[in-house]
Scaffold this active site. Structure first.
Site, PDB file in Angstrom:
ATOM      1  N   VAL A  64     -79.965  43.209  90.834  1.00  0.00           N
ATOM      2  CA  VAL A  64     -79.128  42.962  92.023  1.00  0.00           C
ATOM      3  C   VAL A  64     -78.476  44.234  92.558  1.00  0.00           C
ATOM      4  O   VAL A  64     -78.014  44.256  93.702  1.00  0.00           O
ATOM      5  CB  VAL A  64     -78.035  41.894  91.760  1.00  0.00           C
ATOM      6  CG1 VAL A  64     -78.648  40.556  91.388  1.00  0.00           C
ATOM      7  CG2 VAL A  64     -77.026  42.361  90.710  1.00  0.00           C
ATOM      8  N   ASN A  90     -73.658  35.551  90.352  1.00  0.00           N
ATOM      9  CA  ASN A  90     -73.181  35.408  88.976  1.00  0.00           C
ATOM     10  C   ASN A  90     -73.480  36.627  88.102  1.00  0.00           C
ATOM     11  O   ASN A  90     -72.709  36.928  87.192  1.00  0.00           O
ATOM     12  CB  ASN A  90     -73.817  34.153  88.367  1.00  0.00           C
ATOM     13  CG  ASN A  90     -73.687  34.111  86.864  1.00  0.00           C
ATOM     14  OD1 ASN A  90     -72.614  33.829  86.331  1.00  0.00           O
ATOM     15  ND2 ASN A  90     -74.770  34.426  86.150  1.00  0.00           N
ATOM     16  N   TYR A 156     -64.434  47.383  85.815  1.00  0.00           N
ATOM     17  CA  TYR A 156     -64.659  45.925  85.870  1.00  0.00           C
ATOM     18  C   TYR A 156     -63.556  45.255  86.688  1.00  0.00           C
ATOM     19  O   TYR A 156     -63.825  44.388  87.535  1.00  0.00           O
ATOM     20  CB  TYR A 156     -64.701  45.373  84.443  1.00  0.00           C
ATOM     21  CG  TYR A 156     -65.137  43.926  84.334  1.00  0.00           C
ATOM     22  CD1 TYR A 156     -66.486  43.580  84.291  1.00  0.00           C
ATOM     23  CD2 TYR A 156     -64.196  42.897  84.246  1.00  0.00           C
ATOM     24  CE1 TYR A 156     -66.891  42.248  84.166  1.00  0.00           C
ATOM     25  CE2 TYR A 156     -64.585  41.568  84.121  1.00  0.00           C
ATOM     26  CZ  TYR A 156     -65.937  41.256  84.081  1.00  0.00           C
ATOM     27  OH  TYR A 156     -66.317  39.932  83.960  1.00  0.00           O
TER      28      TYR A 156
HETATM   29  N1  LIG Z   1     -68.175  35.754  79.428  1.00  0.00           N
HETATM   30  C1  LIG Z   1     -66.966  35.925  79.869  1.00  0.00           C
HETATM   31  O1  LIG Z   1     -65.990  35.835  79.087  1.00  0.00           O
HETATM   32  C2  LIG Z   1     -66.720  36.193  81.331  1.00  0.00           C
HETATM   33  C3  LIG Z   1     -65.406  36.087  81.801  1.00  0.00           C
HETATM   34  C4  LIG Z   1     -65.149  36.283  83.153  1.00  0.00           C
HETATM   35  C5  LIG Z   1     -66.191  36.550  84.010  1.00  0.00           C
HETATM   36  N2  LIG Z   1     -67.466  36.675  83.547  1.00  0.00           N
HETATM   37  C6  LIG Z   1     -68.524  36.937  84.516  1.00  0.00           C
HETATM   38  O2  LIG Z   1     -69.455  35.885  84.468  1.00  0.00           O
HETATM   39  C7  LIG Z   1     -70.708  36.327  84.996  1.00  0.00           C
HETATM   40  C8  LIG Z   1     -71.819  35.845  84.093  1.00  0.00           C
HETATM   41  O3  LIG Z   1     -71.726  36.497  82.844  1.00  0.00           O
HETATM   42  P1  LIG Z   1     -71.965  35.784  81.427  1.00  0.00           P
HETATM   43  O4  LIG Z   1     -70.669  35.837  80.702  1.00  0.00           O
HETATM   44  O5  LIG Z   1     -72.663  34.502  81.604  1.00  0.00           O
HETATM   45  O6  LIG Z   1     -72.881  36.904  80.721  1.00  0.00           O
HETATM   46  P2  LIG Z   1     -74.399  36.926  80.218  1.00  0.00           P
HETATM   47  O7  LIG Z   1     -74.636  38.346  79.837  1.00  0.00           O
HETATM   48  O8  LIG Z   1     -74.623  35.875  79.185  1.00  0.00           O
HETATM   49  O9  LIG Z   1     -75.236  36.556  81.523  1.00  0.00           O
HETATM   50  C9  LIG Z   1     -75.352  37.454  82.604  1.00  0.00           C
HETATM   51  C10 LIG Z   1     -76.785  37.495  83.075  1.00  0.00           C
HETATM   52  O10 LIG Z   1     -76.878  38.400  84.184  1.00  0.00           O
HETATM   53  C11 LIG Z   1     -78.021  39.229  83.995  1.00  0.00           C
HETATM   54  N3  LIG Z   1     -77.817  40.487  84.712  1.00  0.00           N
HETATM   55  C12 LIG Z   1     -76.923  41.459  84.404  1.00  0.00           C
HETATM   56  N4  LIG Z   1     -77.052  42.471  85.278  1.00  0.00           N
HETATM   57  C13 LIG Z   1     -78.031  42.136  86.150  1.00  0.00           C
HETATM   58  C14 LIG Z   1     -78.611  42.785  87.246  1.00  0.00           C
HETATM   59  N5  LIG Z   1     -78.229  44.018  87.624  1.00  0.00           N
HETATM   60  N6  LIG Z   1     -79.572  42.138  87.962  1.00  0.00           N
HETATM   61  C15 LIG Z   1     -79.980  40.907  87.578  1.00  0.00           C
HETATM   62  N7  LIG Z   1     -79.489  40.262  86.503  1.00  0.00           N
HETATM   63  C16 LIG Z   1     -78.511  40.870  85.807  1.00  0.00           C
HETATM   64  C17 LIG Z   1     -78.107  39.430  82.495  1.00  0.00           C
HETATM   65  O11 LIG Z   1     -79.393  39.853  82.075  1.00  0.00           O
HETATM   66  C18 LIG Z   1     -77.741  38.044  81.985  1.00  0.00           C
HETATM   67  O12 LIG Z   1     -78.879  37.215  81.888  1.00  0.00           O
HETATM   68  C19 LIG Z   1     -70.572  37.838  85.120  1.00  0.00           C
HETATM   69  O13 LIG Z   1     -70.375  38.183  86.474  1.00  0.00           O
HETATM   70  C20 LIG Z   1     -69.354  38.164  84.302  1.00  0.00           C
HETATM   71  O14 LIG Z   1     -68.708  39.342  84.759  1.00  0.00           O
HETATM   72  C21 LIG Z   1     -67.742  36.508  82.216  1.00  0.00           C
END
Ligand SMILES: NC(=O)c1ccc[n+]([C@@H]2O[C@H](COP(=O)([O-])OP(=O)(O)OC[C@H]3O[C@@H](n4cnc5c(N)ncnc54)[C@H](O)[C@@H]3O)[C@@H](O)[C@H]2O)c1
Length: 255
Positions: A64, A90, A156
């Site tokens: 992305v 996401n 972040y």
């Molecule tokens: N896990 C937490 O505690 C938490 C808390 C707040 C916000 N978030 C946010 O939630 C969202 C989802 O994260 P998650 O926790 O499910 O993590 P995750 O790592 O399990 O899933 C994220 C997915 O995004 C994919 N990805 C990462 N960079 C990418 C790129 N440049 N292009 C395409 N795909 C890409 C990864 O390969 C992965 O499959 C993120 O934006 C993260 O910042 C997570």
């Protein structure tokens, strides 16, 4: 009958965590899902899971943060299904808990590129299609780091504050075109997000300072908790909810 019958939904980062949960849930609710993901293996796994359950899905591999690949996600959705009703930005990565004094250009560029430029490229490409169709629903997965300076490093934190700005601007400017845009701000969620950084490179001083706030976290959520909220936000039941940044954090932001 599913809640999303006839809808086309593009979800980025669909191979893991919240993205995977949303892709599976939205397909179960009848949406035609375009699953964006840069990891070929996890993309194939979620596509297989949705198809095995009888759902409709098109997997698109891409980063992305690369403009052509980000825009290509929208183009593939339009080519495959002829419309785009739902967009969930996401995909995201962590930083290294660095404060501004310790920040490296490489971390700033990586985190802002994926967490903020990506959603900008994709939303900019999607909105004209939604306007032409008469509306659409966008959900940006931000973070409590979009509401607080105490939960992550400066890269972040800035990326997620920026994503909330993108959310509010989109909501206001396109409200009369039938487009709604909201952000979800998760607290701690049990996913694979820590795999997006090298834990041995975490900034020790920043991590120690953030630990003060981590110690107040009421509890961790599961990806399905975020998927259920996202589902609500993209249905007509949420038709008056627009431009909001909703914490889904077990009460952490009430501190
Ligand atoms: N896990 C937490 O505690 C938490 C808390 C707040 C916000 N978030 C946010 O939630 C969202 C989802 O994260 P998650 O926790 O499910 O993590 P995750 O790592 O399990 O899933 C994220 C997915 O995004 C994919 N990805 C990462 N960079 C990418 C790129 N440049 N292009 C395409 N795909 C890409 C990864 O390969 C992965 O499959 C993120 O934006 C993260 O910042 C997570």
């Amino acid at each position: 009958m599913g809640k999303l019958d006839g809808k086309v939904a593009l979800i980025t980062g669909a191979g893991s965590g919240m993205g995977r949960s949303m892709a599976v849930l939205f397909a179960h609710e009848g949406a035609k899902v375009v699953a964006g993901e840069w990891n070929a293996e996890s993309l194939a796994a979620v596509v297989d899971e949705i198809k095995a359950a009888g759902g409709e899905v098109t997997g698109v591999q891409g980063n992305v943060a690369v403009q052509a690949e980000a825009e290509g996600l929208v183009d593939r959705a339009m080519a495959a299904y002829g419309r785009l009703d739902i967009l969930v930005n996401n995909a995201g990565v962590m930083d290294l808990n660095q404060g501004i004094g310790e920040l490296s250009d490489a971390i700033w560029e990586r985190v802002l590129g994926i967490n903020l430029n990506g959603p900008m490229y994709i939303t900019r490409r999607a909105v004209p299609h939604m306007v032409a169709q008469g509306g659409g629903a966008i959900v940006n997965i931000a973070s409590v780091a979009g509401l607080s300076g105490a939960t992550a490093g400066v890269a972040y934190t800035t990326s997620k504050h920026g994503l909330i700005g993108l959310t509010r601007s989109t909501a206001w400017i396109y409200a009369q075109k039938g487009i709604r845009c909201n952000a979800i701000c998760p607290g701690g969620v049990e996913t694979n997000i820590m795999a997006s950084i090298d834990p041995t490179k975490m900034d020790p001083a920043g991590s120690a300072r953030l630990q003060v706030f981590y110690n107040t976290m009421p509890g961790a959520l599961k990806p399905i908790d975020i998927a259920n909220l996202a589902l609500y936000l993209v249905t007509d039941e949420a038709r008056y909810i627009n431009g909001q940044a909703i914490a889904a954090d077990a009460g952490w932001m009430a501190t």
